[in-house]
Design a protein around this motif. Structure first.
Motif, PDB file in Angstrom:
ATOM      1  N   LEU A  98       4.117  11.478   0.662  1.00  0.00           N
ATOM      2  CA  LEU A  98       4.202  11.407   2.135  1.00  0.00           C
ATOM      3  C   LEU A  98       5.109  12.519   2.654  1.00  0.00           C
ATOM      4  CD1 LEU A  98       4.678   7.530   2.593  1.00  0.00           C
ATOM      5  CD2 LEU A  98       2.583   8.862   2.810  1.00  0.00           C
ATOM      6  N   PRO A  99       4.884  12.952   3.912  1.00  0.00           N
ATOM      7  CA  PRO A  99       5.779  13.988   4.447  1.00  0.00           C
ATOM      8  C   PRO A  99       7.220  13.477   4.520  1.00  0.00           C
ATOM      9  CG  PRO A  99       4.059  13.358   6.045  1.00  0.00           C
ATOM     10  CD  PRO A  99       3.856  12.508   4.840  1.00  0.00           C
ATOM     11  N   VAL A 100       8.179  14.380   4.350  1.00  0.00           N
ATOM     12  CA  VAL A 100       9.588  13.979   4.471  1.00  0.00           C
ATOM     13  C   VAL A 100       9.826  13.532   5.914  1.00  0.00           C
ATOM     14  CG1 VAL A 100      11.973  14.798   4.345  1.00  0.00           C
ATOM     15  CG2 VAL A 100      10.261  15.630   2.703  1.00  0.00           C
ATOM     16  N   PRO A 101      10.412  12.340   6.125  1.00  0.00           N
ATOM     17  CA  PRO A 101      10.601  11.853   7.496  1.00  0.00           C
ATOM     18  C   PRO A 101      11.481  12.801   8.305  1.00  0.00           C
ATOM     19  CG  PRO A 101      11.091  10.130   5.881  1.00  0.00           C
ATOM     20  CD  PRO A 101      10.902  11.393   5.109  1.00  0.00           C
ATOM     21  N   GLY A 102      11.084  13.041   9.564  1.00  0.00           N
ATOM     22  CA  GLY A 102      11.931  13.837  10.455  1.00  0.00           C
ATOM     23  C   GLY A 102      13.253  13.107  10.608  1.00  0.00           C
ATOM     24  N   GLU A 123       9.835  -0.226   9.305  1.00  0.00           N
ATOM     25  CA  GLU A 123       9.011   0.366   8.241  1.00  0.00           C
ATOM     26  C   GLU A 123       9.911   1.170   7.310  1.00  0.00           C
ATOM     27  OE1 GLU A 123       4.598   1.238   9.961  1.00  0.00           O
ATOM     28  OE2 GLU A 123       6.169   2.653  10.527  1.00  0.00           O
ATOM     29  N   LEU A 124       9.456   1.267   6.072  1.00  0.00           N
ATOM     30  CA  LEU A 124      10.267   1.910   5.032  1.00  0.00           C
ATOM     31  C   LEU A 124       9.488   3.014   4.333  1.00  0.00           C
ATOM     32  CD1 LEU A 124      12.406   1.780   2.486  1.00  0.00           C
ATOM     33  CD2 LEU A 124      10.586   0.379   1.518  1.00  0.00           C
ATOM     34  N   GLN A 125      10.170   4.130   4.067  1.00  0.00           N
ATOM     35  CA  GLN A 125       9.632   5.119   3.122  1.00  0.00           C
ATOM     36  C   GLN A 125      10.698   5.369   2.062  1.00  0.00           C
ATOM     37  OE1 GLN A 125       7.793   8.650   4.774  1.00  0.00           O
ATOM     38  NE2 GLN A 125       8.293   9.854   2.934  1.00  0.00           N
ATOM     39  N   ILE A 175       8.095   4.541  -5.417  1.00  0.00           N
ATOM     40  CA  ILE A 175       8.722   5.858  -5.234  1.00  0.00           C
ATOM     41  C   ILE A 175       7.682   6.956  -5.484  1.00  0.00           C
ATOM     42  CG2 ILE A 175      10.494   7.444  -6.108  1.00  0.00           C
ATOM     43  CD1 ILE A 175      12.222   4.971  -6.744  1.00  0.00           C
ATOM     44  N   ALA A 176       6.877   6.770  -6.525  1.00  0.00           N
ATOM     45  CA  ALA A 176       5.864   7.795  -6.851  1.00  0.00           C
ATOM     46  C   ALA A 176       4.834   7.893  -5.725  1.00  0.00           C
ATOM     47  CB  ALA A 176       5.187   7.437  -8.170  1.00  0.00           C
ATOM     48  N   GLY A 177       4.388   6.748  -5.196  1.00  0.00           N
ATOM     49  CA  GLY A 177       3.392   6.766  -4.115  1.00  0.00           C
ATOM     50  C   GLY A 177       3.939   7.447  -2.875  1.00  0.00           C
ATOM     51  N   HIS A 178       5.175   7.158  -2.542  1.00  0.00           N
ATOM     52  CA  HIS A 178       5.749   7.725  -1.323  1.00  0.00           C
ATOM     53  C   HIS A 178       6.115   9.196  -1.470  1.00  0.00           C
ATOM     54  CE1 HIS A 178       6.884   3.747   0.932  1.00  0.00           C
ATOM     55  NE2 HIS A 178       5.596   3.864   0.653  1.00  0.00           N
ATOM     56  N   ASP A 197       0.875  -1.175   0.000  1.00  0.00           N
ATOM     57  CA  ASP A 197       0.000   0.000   0.000  1.00  0.00           C
ATOM     58  C   ASP A 197       0.916   1.229   0.000  1.00  0.00           C
ATOM     59  OD1 ASP A 197      -1.567   2.127   0.574  1.00  0.00           O
ATOM     60  OD2 ASP A 197      -2.500   1.280   2.380  1.00  0.00           O
ATOM     61  N   VAL A 198       0.961   1.950  -1.129  1.00  0.00           N
ATOM     62  CA  VAL A 198       1.952   3.018  -1.270  1.00  0.00           C
ATOM     63  C   VAL A 198       1.502   4.331  -0.648  1.00  0.00           C
ATOM     64  CG1 VAL A 198       3.054   2.015  -3.281  1.00  0.00           C
ATOM     65  CG2 VAL A 198       1.124   3.593  -3.589  1.00  0.00           C
ATOM     66  N   THR A 199       0.336   4.303   0.022  1.00  0.00           N
ATOM     67  CA  THR A 199      -0.113   5.552   0.653  1.00  0.00           C
ATOM     68  C   THR A 199       0.470   5.705   2.057  1.00  0.00           C
ATOM     69  OG1 THR A 199      -2.053   4.497   1.602  1.00  0.00           O
ATOM     70  CG2 THR A 199      -2.302   5.467  -0.600  1.00  0.00           C
ATOM     71  N   LYS A 200       1.265   4.739   2.493  1.00  0.00           N
ATOM     72  CA  LYS A 200       1.878   4.837   3.824  1.00  0.00           C
ATOM     73  C   LYS A 200       3.206   4.071   3.811  1.00  0.00           C
ATOM     74  CE  LYS A 200      -0.723   0.925   5.526  1.00  0.00           C
ATOM     75  NZ  LYS A 200      -1.695   0.342   6.335  1.00  0.00           N
TER      76      LYS A 200
END
Ligand SMILES: NC(=O)C1=CN([C@@H]2O[C@H](COP(=O)(O)OP(=O)(O)OC[C@H]3O[C@@H](n4cnc5c(N)ncnc54)[C@H](O)[C@@H]3O)[C@@H](O)[C@H]2O)C=CC1
Ligand SMILES: C[N+](C)(C)CC(=O)CC(=O)[O-]
Length: 495
Positions: free
Chosen positions: A481-485, A417-419, A475-478, A339-342
């Motif tokens: 997402l906000p840039v990880p802190g 978990e991975l982004q 890559i496109a889905g992520h 699920d590329v939304t998270k």
């Protein structure tokens, strides 16, 4: 691949219980028969130690555990089994009777292995109706970790059965070696008995005590044997002139009175008391299960070291472990579409005793191991498997930044978990969080950069289209997402 579908263990002591653990942890339903009143407790304790050892041994996905059933009779245990392993006490009359009973009750096609340490299979199969499917499968203690089984046929055993047995041991992580001929004690116990007989003489003659003798082995040739055996070790000991020189130099010593091999020491009460007393002084402060756990952790360490041997190709039991892991990975269900939304959950871990250092928490390099294993999981997710690597392409890690944010204690369950961060696939830029399962707290992060390479050409190249087809949607889905802190952070130090 030829596989055991259902196993039965007749006898569930030191060896039968550990065979059961080997089968169950390989996903095979196993029924066990042992009339000992405490059989369930004893086997349960062996099973617990085996599970603990496997958690340390491998990150590869073990199949769901097989079901372990305790049968009320031998006949009930062997019903429906296609591999039956006899592990009752080492008495020829008892074993022959049990094997004949198994033969009468089991499916005529089922393989019947005996754990005997030295009795000839011809003597054990004497009264069977279907003796061609009976053989010795002599294992080594602990069966769930040490992979060898000596496969020995008797006069009536079919060669095809031995080959089938060998093939069926491979998917459970074992190495079957087929001996050319039957002989009492087979190969391993002939060697071990020679050493054991000498050791008993050395104690009897007060040359040393049991602890000194064990030290002589474990600080020297014991370590050599784990990786090269006898002949390869002695070839090296011959120096540049090799085995011929070794034989010429040390051959004559064999005729000198260095050993007492022809005599058997009298194990009288006095010697038994002496050995038992010295052994108590050496190891009596610890219980057997505790000693087993120490042994298992050490064996796991040795096998893992051997896995890295021969420049990463693996050596001996470590190479076998690598092959077993590849088998586990290829047998594991394909990962579900992400699920590329998270962020994507990639891997689970548990903090084992060997991961904890003198500060009482997970040691530094194990955090890095969790991230390294997770980047391997990412590669599997996008189709970079061993076939892809063998065909000449791979990803190499070129940079990472790990932050340790919280302690992990013995037994903690963890997950990663991975982004994916924006990159073109030739560069693969990712951000991992290591979280504690109990409260989802982030205990560490890792920002990670890999480059796709042609291993043959030794340079970076774009990934093959089938890899890009899986990677680009992630890559496109992520990207939304906000840039990880913590992404892009350098090593921080307040000035
Ligand atoms: N202990 C070791 O280091 C090794 C032992 N072996 C071999 O494995 C076999 C078993 O040895 P261990 O497990 O050490 O002995 P053990 O004494 O620990 O276990 C034997 C088990 O067989 C059970 N038993 C007795 N009669 C039975 C019957 N009629 N049906 C079902 N179960 C019965 C006993 O209750 C006991 O639990 C022997 O042939 C031995 O030579 C092989 C490799 C290593
Ligand atoms: C002592 N023993 C003869 C039962 C040993 C074996 O058979 C193999 C082993 O595990 O050492």
């Amino acid at each position: 691949m030829s596989k055991i579908q259902k196993a039965a263990c007749i006898g569930g002591g030191v060896i039968g219980g550990a065979w059961a653990a080997r089968f169950v942890l390989a996903g095979i339903d196993t029924t066990i028969f042992d009339p000992h009143p405490e059989a369930e407790r004893i086997i349960g304790e062996v099973m617990a130690n085996a599970e603990r050892a496997y958690e340390m041994l491998t990150m590869a996905p073990l199949p769901p555990k097989g079901k372990l059933t305790y049968a009320a009779s031998l006949e009930e245990a062997v019903a429906g089994a296609d591999w039956i392993q006899e592990s009752v006490p080492e008495r020829v009359d008892l074993k022959r009777g049990v094997i004949t009973q198994i033969d009468a009750a089991a499916d005529p096609q089922a393989l019947i292995g005996s754990s005997t340490s030295g009795i000839l299979p011809t003597d054990l199969q004497r009264d069977m109706k279907h003796p061609e499917r009976m053989f010795v499968a002599h294992p080594y203690n602990p069966v769930y970790l040490l992979p060898l089984a000596e496969l020995v046929g008797g006069e009536k055993t079919s060669r095809a059965v031995l080959e089938d047995a060998k093939a069926k041991l491979a998917p459970i992580g074992m190495k079957g070696v087929i001996l050319n001929k039957e002989i009492e004690g087979f190969v391993g116990d002939r060697l071990l008995e020679a050493l054991w007989r000498e050791a008993l003489w050395l104690i009897n003659d007060d040359i040393c005590d049991t602890e000194t003798l064990d030290d002589v082995i474990r600080y020297s040739f014991g370590m050599r044997w784990a990786q090269m055996g006898l002949f390869e070790t002695y070839r090296i000991a011959g120096g540049e002139a090799g085995m011929r020189h070794f034989l010429a130099q040390f051959g004559p010593c064999l005729a000198w009175p260095w050993t007492k091999l022809t005599d058997v020491v009298d194990l009288n009460d006095e010697l038994v008391d002496k050995i038992a007393g010295q052994s108590d002084a050496q190891s009596g402060a610890r219980g057997i299960r505790d000693l087993e756990r120490i042994r298992d952790q050490n064996l796991v360490g040795i096998m893992q070291a051997l896995k890295a041997g021969d420049a990463g190709r693996g050596w001996g039991a470590g190479k076998l472990l690598s092959e077993f892991e590849q088998h586990l990975w290829s047998a594991a269900p394909a990962p579900a579409a992400a699920d590329v939304t998270k962020p994507i959950k990639l891997a689970d871990f548990r903090v084992h005793p060997s991961w904890v250092d003198y500060n009482g928490h997970m040691t530094e390099y194990r955090y890095s191991q969790c991230f390294a294993d997770s980047s391997d999981a990412l590669l599997r997710l996008i189709g970079v498997d061993m076939d892809y690597v063998s065909a000449g392409h791979s990803y190499y890690t070129v940079e990472n930044h790990v932050r340790l944010l919280d302690e992990c204690k013995l037994g903690d369950a963890l997950y990663v978990e991975l982004q994916l961060l924006p990159s073109d696939g030739k560069k693969l830029h990712s951000f991992f969080w290591l979280r504690r399962a109990a409260d989802n707290a982030v205990v560490a992060t890792c920002e990670h950069l890999m480059l796709h390479v042609s291993t043959a050409e030794g340079k970076t190249v774009p990934p093959l289209p089938e890899i890009l087809a899986k990677l680009e949607p992630l890559i496109a889905g992520h990207a939304s997402l906000p840039v990880p802190g913590g992404a892009g952070r350098h090593v921080g130090q307040k000035r």
